[in-house]
Design a protein around this motif. Sequence first.
Motif, PDB file in Angstrom:
ATOM      1  N   GLY A 204      -7.011   1.158  -6.587  1.00  0.00           N
ATOM      2  CA  GLY A 204      -6.765   2.488  -6.030  1.00  0.00           C
ATOM      3  C   GLY A 204      -8.021   3.048  -5.417  1.00  0.00           C
ATOM      4  N   CYS A 205      -7.846   4.008  -4.510  1.00  0.00           N
ATOM      5  CA  CYS A 205      -8.981   4.627  -3.835  1.00  0.00           C
ATOM      6  C   CYS A 205      -8.806   6.140  -3.814  1.00  0.00           C
ATOM      7  CB  CYS A 205      -9.114   4.100  -2.413  1.00  0.00           C
ATOM      8  SG  CYS A 205     -10.480   4.842  -1.486  1.00  0.00           S
ATOM      9  N   GLU A 206      -9.749   6.846  -4.445  1.00  0.00           N
ATOM     10  CA  GLU A 206      -9.738   8.297  -4.446  1.00  0.00           C
ATOM     11  C   GLU A 206     -10.803   8.871  -3.504  1.00  0.00           C
ATOM     12  OE1 GLU A 206      -9.660   9.945  -8.382  1.00  0.00           O
ATOM     13  OE2 GLU A 206      -8.322   8.366  -9.132  1.00  0.00           O
TER      14      GLU A 206
ATOM     15  N   VAL B 175     -12.049   7.240   3.210  1.00  0.00           N
ATOM     16  CA  VAL B 175     -11.483   5.969   3.684  1.00  0.00           C
ATOM     17  C   VAL B 175     -10.267   6.231   4.578  1.00  0.00           C
ATOM     18  CG1 VAL B 175     -10.522   3.738   3.010  1.00  0.00           C
ATOM     19  CG2 VAL B 175     -12.364   4.767   1.659  1.00  0.00           C
ATOM     20  N   LEU B 176      -9.182   6.722   3.993  1.00  0.00           N
ATOM     21  CA  LEU B 176      -7.977   7.022   4.766  1.00  0.00           C
ATOM     22  C   LEU B 176      -7.678   8.513   4.853  1.00  0.00           C
ATOM     23  CD1 LEU B 176      -5.456   4.224   3.620  1.00  0.00           C
ATOM     24  CD2 LEU B 176      -7.038   4.221   5.554  1.00  0.00           C
ATOM     25  N   GLY B 177      -8.541   9.326   4.254  1.00  0.00           N
ATOM     26  CA  GLY B 177      -8.305  10.773   4.270  1.00  0.00           C
ATOM     27  C   GLY B 177      -7.406  11.250   3.159  1.00  0.00           C
ATOM     28  N   VAL B 178      -6.872  10.311   2.377  1.00  0.00           N
ATOM     29  CA  VAL B 178      -5.976  10.617   1.268  1.00  0.00           C
ATOM     30  C   VAL B 178      -6.221   9.606   0.156  1.00  0.00           C
ATOM     31  CG1 VAL B 178      -4.127  11.660   2.655  1.00  0.00           C
ATOM     32  CG2 VAL B 178      -4.172   9.176   2.295  1.00  0.00           C
ATOM     33  N   VAL B 179      -5.745   9.914  -1.029  1.00  0.00           N
ATOM     34  CA  VAL B 179      -5.742   8.949  -2.124  1.00  0.00           C
ATOM     35  C   VAL B 179      -4.651   7.909  -1.848  1.00  0.00           C
ATOM     36  CG1 VAL B 179      -5.377   8.625  -4.605  1.00  0.00           C
ATOM     37  CG2 VAL B 179      -6.608  10.651  -3.767  1.00  0.00           C
ATOM     38  N   PHE B 180      -4.954   6.647  -2.106  1.00  0.00           N
ATOM     39  CA  PHE B 180      -3.959   5.596  -1.908  1.00  0.00           C
ATOM     40  C   PHE B 180      -4.195   4.491  -2.930  1.00  0.00           C
ATOM     41  CE2 PHE B 180      -7.582   4.199   0.590  1.00  0.00           C
ATOM     42  CZ  PHE B 180      -7.636   2.832   0.379  1.00  0.00           C
ATOM     43  N   TYR B 181      -3.250   3.578  -3.014  1.00  0.00           N
ATOM     44  CA  TYR B 181      -3.447   2.433  -3.911  1.00  0.00           C
ATOM     45  C   TYR B 181      -2.693   1.217  -3.407  1.00  0.00           C
ATOM     46  CZ  TYR B 181       1.065   3.701  -6.132  1.00  0.00           C
ATOM     47  OH  TYR B 181       2.387   3.991  -6.393  1.00  0.00           O
TER      48      TYR B 181
ATOM     49  N   MET C 155      -0.507  10.860  -5.976  1.00  0.00           N
ATOM     50  CA  MET C 155      -0.979   9.475  -5.955  1.00  0.00           C
ATOM     51  C   MET C 155      -1.782   9.151  -7.219  1.00  0.00           C
ATOM     52  SD  MET C 155       0.118   7.886  -3.234  1.00  0.00           S
ATOM     53  CE  MET C 155       1.651   8.817  -3.430  1.00  0.00           C
ATOM     54  N   GLN C 156      -2.615  10.081  -7.652  1.00  0.00           N
ATOM     55  CA  GLN C 156      -3.391   9.861  -8.871  1.00  0.00           C
ATOM     56  C   GLN C 156      -2.469   9.700 -10.078  1.00  0.00           C
ATOM     57  OE1 GLN C 156      -5.769  13.410  -8.461  1.00  0.00           O
ATOM     58  NE2 GLN C 156      -7.535  12.285  -7.688  1.00  0.00           N
ATOM     59  N   ARG C 157      -1.395  10.453 -10.091  1.00  0.00           N
ATOM     60  CA  ARG C 157      -0.404  10.345 -11.168  1.00  0.00           C
ATOM     61  C   ARG C 157       0.231   8.955 -11.152  1.00  0.00           C
ATOM     62  NH1 ARG C 157       3.218  14.285 -13.658  1.00  0.00           N
ATOM     63  NH2 ARG C 157       1.936  15.831 -12.600  1.00  0.00           N
TER      64      ARG C 157
ATOM     65  N   LEU D  85       0.853  -1.185   0.000  1.00  0.00           N
ATOM     66  CA  LEU D  85       0.000   0.000   0.000  1.00  0.00           C
ATOM     67  C   LEU D  85       0.888   1.234   0.000  1.00  0.00           C
ATOM     68  CD1 LEU D  85      -3.220   0.729   1.944  1.00  0.00           C
ATOM     69  CD2 LEU D  85      -1.341   2.369   2.094  1.00  0.00           C
ATOM     70  N   ARG D  86       0.532   2.172  -0.851  1.00  0.00           N
ATOM     71  CA  ARG D  86       1.286   3.426  -0.946  1.00  0.00           C
ATOM     72  C   ARG D  86       0.306   4.574  -0.794  1.00  0.00           C
ATOM     73  NH1 ARG D  86       6.421   5.219  -2.909  1.00  0.00           N
ATOM     74  NH2 ARG D  86       6.338   7.069  -4.240  1.00  0.00           N
ATOM     75  N   ARG D  87       0.644   5.501   0.087  1.00  0.00           N
ATOM     76  CA  ARG D  87      -0.213   6.655   0.362  1.00  0.00           C
ATOM     77  C   ARG D  87       0.669   7.862   0.657  1.00  0.00           C
ATOM     78  NH1 ARG D  87      -2.562   8.012   5.891  1.00  0.00           N
ATOM     79  NH2 ARG D  87      -1.443   9.887   5.209  1.00  0.00           N
TER      80      ARG D  87
END
Length: 356
Positions: A96-98, A102-108, A73-75, A58-60
């Motif tokens: 990925g999650c935008e 969920v976590l307050g940030v975009v992550f994947y 993160m979107q990039r 997981l990267r955030r």
Amino acid sequence: MPDDAPQLPTLSEDDVAALTCWVRATGLGDAVTDVTPLTGGTQNVVVRVHVDGRPMVLRRPPVHPRPTSDKTMQREIAVLRTLAGSDVPHPAFIAGCEDLGVLGVVFYLMAEVDGFNPGNEVSEAYSRDAAMRHAVGLSYAASLAKLGNAAWEGSELAAIRRPGSFVARQVPQFLRLLESYRHDGYAPESFLAVAPLADWLTSHLPADGAPGIMHGDAHLNNVLLRRDRPELAAFIDWEMCTVGDPLLDLGWMLICWPLPPNPIDAGSALGALGGIASRRELLEAYREAGGRVTPDLNWYLAMACFKLAIVIEGTWSRFLAGQATSEAGERLHASAQNLIDLGSRVVHGDNPFDLD
């Protein structure tokens, strides 16, 4: 890039609970277990998790996100999706999650890659065999050529491509970044030799070639190598990825290669063992793999020096503002000044990188 702001590279209990709800809702699995911090870049939080026993990464964004963290993160999501099915070594994208709820940030989530980072580790096979250390550099250079030739038009990555000349906007863009460091304790004009190098780069612009995918920060701290054979396992840390001129990635790779002059501490664990390929061999491997050929290689070398110097000079500015340690500030300021000096030597016909 090396930085001074340590992040807490893990997930809280609340984060794990929210992530568990999300993986269930998306059908990825039922249980999130074995959350383990991973070493790597200091710009983002990277952790290994298991979803129903399957290892994933997981990267955030960092604990204290920057204004552009979610876009970064979107990039990264866009480039990993774009590279899916290509022969460019990269971690496979999983989901990925935008949704900031969920976590307050975009992550994947991405697949875990079996490999090691040569910036801080060397597998036993490489330690024993100089031929492997030599060959893996050629694999790395060839993989960078494949990245620059990877299909991107019509993909979601195409949306980040800016119109106009990529090469023409480089110097103004990074002079603006340098100016953004200004405060009562730091004056950008104190960074000597930047202005003359900027003038040379501006007056010697190469013609724009066909655009391609760029990693943006191509050095050995941003790759994983296969443990048992001399191959690049994956490019990682895609936060500076863009669609632009892949020749700048080539210049960046060459100046950051761990042979003298070595302006930054990248790939030091591998380089310290000796036996690695020369820069000329990297260039030949890049071209043999279909990488671009240019009569303006010195411009790209000097531009890479200029750009990287300004990026890491930000730590010196933060130190002077009381926001970074003296060790990090002084070390990176010295590296930044060295990079400008090296770039200046390149443009004045004294190429220190042994590529003339």
